[in-house]
Scaffold this motif. Sequence first.
Motif, short mmCIF file in Angstrom:
data_model
loop_
_atom_site.label_atom_id
_atom_site.label_comp_id
_atom_site.label_asym_id
_atom_site.label_seq_id
_atom_site.Cartn_x
_atom_site.Cartn_y
_atom_site.Cartn_z
N ARG A 17 -6.96 -2.76 -2.70
CA ARG A 17 -6.11 -3.21 -4.01
C ARG A 17 -6.76 -4.16 -4.68
NH1 ARG A 17 -0.49 -2.19 -4.93
NH2 ARG A 17 0.08 -3.90 -6.74
N THR A 18 -7.12 -3.59 -6.02
CA THR A 18 -7.68 -4.50 -7.22
C THR A 18 -7.36 -6.00 -7.07
OG1 THR A 18 -8.87 -4.29 -9.29
CG2 THR A 18 -6.27 -3.84 -8.94
N ALA B 159 -5.16 -7.83 -2.15
CA ALA B 159 -6.27 -7.35 -1.46
C ALA B 159 -5.54 -6.28 -0.43
CB ALA B 159 -6.58 -8.56 -0.42
N ARG B 160 -6.51 -5.73 0.43
CA ARG B 160 -6.13 -4.96 1.31
C ARG B 160 -6.43 -5.43 2.58
NH1 ARG B 160 -4.11 -0.11 2.90
NH2 ARG B 160 -4.16 0.73 0.89
N VAL B 161 -5.75 -5.39 3.52
CA VAL B 161 -5.83 -6.10 5.22
C VAL B 161 -6.19 -5.06 6.04
CG1 VAL B 161 -5.29 -7.65 6.70
CG2 VAL B 161 -4.65 -8.10 4.21
N ILE B 162 -7.24 -5.16 7.06
CA ILE B 162 -7.49 -4.06 7.99
C ILE B 162 -7.61 -4.90 9.30
CG2 ILE B 162 -9.07 -2.03 8.55
CD1 ILE B 162 -9.94 -3.47 5.41
N GLN B 163 -6.96 -4.13 10.27
CA GLN B 163 -7.02 -4.89 11.76
C GLN B 163 -7.48 -4.08 12.79
OE1 GLN B 163 -4.69 -8.56 13.09
NE2 GLN B 163 -3.63 -6.52 13.89
N LEU B 164 -8.45 -4.29 13.44
CA LEU B 164 -8.93 -3.62 14.60
C LEU B 164 -8.35 -4.20 15.61
CD1 LEU B 164 -12.67 -3.09 13.43
CD2 LEU B 164 -10.98 -1.30 13.77
N TRP C 247 -2.74 -3.05 5.69
CA TRP C 247 -1.70 -3.35 4.87
C TRP C 247 -2.20 -3.98 3.42
CZ3 TRP C 247 -2.35 -5.58 9.71
CH2 TRP C 247 -2.66 -6.88 9.63
N LEU C 248 -1.37 -4.24 2.53
CA LEU C 248 -1.59 -5.22 1.24
C LEU C 248 -0.95 -6.41 1.16
CD1 LEU C 248 -0.85 -2.10 -1.44
CD2 LEU C 248 -2.82 -2.64 -0.01
N HIS C 249 -1.84 -7.35 0.68
CA HIS C 249 -1.41 -8.53 0.51
C HIS C 249 -1.50 -8.89 -1.00
CE1 HIS C 249 -0.70 -13.00 2.54
NE2 HIS C 249 -0.37 -12.98 1.32
N LEU C 250 -0.33 -9.06 -1.72
CA LEU C 250 -0.41 -9.21 -3.16
C LEU C 250 -0.60 -10.61 -3.61
CD1 LEU C 250 2.16 -6.29 -4.15
CD2 LEU C 250 -0.48 -6.25 -3.63
N GLU C 251 -0.65 -10.72 -5.02
CA GLU C 251 -0.81 -12.18 -5.47
C GLU C 251 0.33 -13.10 -5.25
OE1 GLU C 251 -1.46 -11.91 -9.61
OE2 GLU C 251 -0.49 -10.16 -10.11
#
Length: 331
Positions: free
Chosen positions: A277-278, A292-297, A307-311
């Motif tokens: 996410r820009t 931002a995009r969040v990635i979890q392993l 998932w996305l975390h927005l401003e």
Amino acid sequence: MPKCQSDCLERESQLRKTLHFNRNGKFKIVQFTDTEFCTPDDEELQMKAMMRRILEAEQPDLVVYTGDVISSNKSPNPIQAFKDAVSVPEDMQIPWAAVFGNHDSEAADMTREQLHNLQLAHRFCYAQPDPPNVQGAGNYALEILDEQQQPAAALYFLDSGSYSPLEHLRVGFYDWIRRSQIAWYTDTSYRLTARNGGAPLPSLGFFHIPLPEYNDIWDFSVCYGQKLDKYCCAPWINTGFFAAMMEMGDIMGTFVGHDHGNDFWGTLHGIRLCYGRTTRNAYLDQPFPTGARVIQLTEGLRSFDTWLHLEDGSVIHEQPAHQPEGRRLQT
């Protein structure tokens, strides 16, 4: 201290840095993309404040910048612009790493090699020196270790270049991942797989410019998220990196930036192709909050959550589905 000794100590310091799954068996990544830092102003101060809020909320194990970290040709001081761009994870002492995009090296006095050396000089940067005889700057792999200090996952970072070297022949506008990079990836993957008893390590890939297959998943597969840019600005040349990922069987998903109005993901032959996410203005004529995009392993699983975390602080786990508009050819 002699320069050669200083360089050796810096290289050893980079090699000593290791990433680990946490006590709960998780490893979280926050992806910032297209930050395009250039000149300190109110917009950049607000962006840095947003980045800090997201990192404080998510508490990631790694931050990844997927290109266009700076807009070098708009900056009076590209080196300072890069330092500003990475200052938030540096100040928060969070491991981070970056790949470069087309805007990073547009200034005549700023090369990708200089940028890569600049990131390696930062204390909390976990990027690695470039392998020899591989196209580009910023090609490296990072392992994520388990409790026994054994590799349990891997992250691949590749330089997708900037502009087409064949633009004078009207062969596309943007660059592509070259054959030497694909050979480096497959060699590294073979080595990690062999060390893991023949089982490919669960892996992710990060680069800036999307592969041509990103257009395919939007046209022919169910995708999740938005495509507000008219096209996926992928290269016209397909050098087979997607095929190499399929053959190696390790990379489960790829994460790119470049197209500021796109944040969708879709699955092609078992590999999830994802946009971030820009983190800066999407240059659209409609609202599109940055973030931002969040990635979890999860340790031991060949899968990941994202998932996305927005401003504004909102977190989006379920993005809207998009039904394919193209039609597969019947054979």
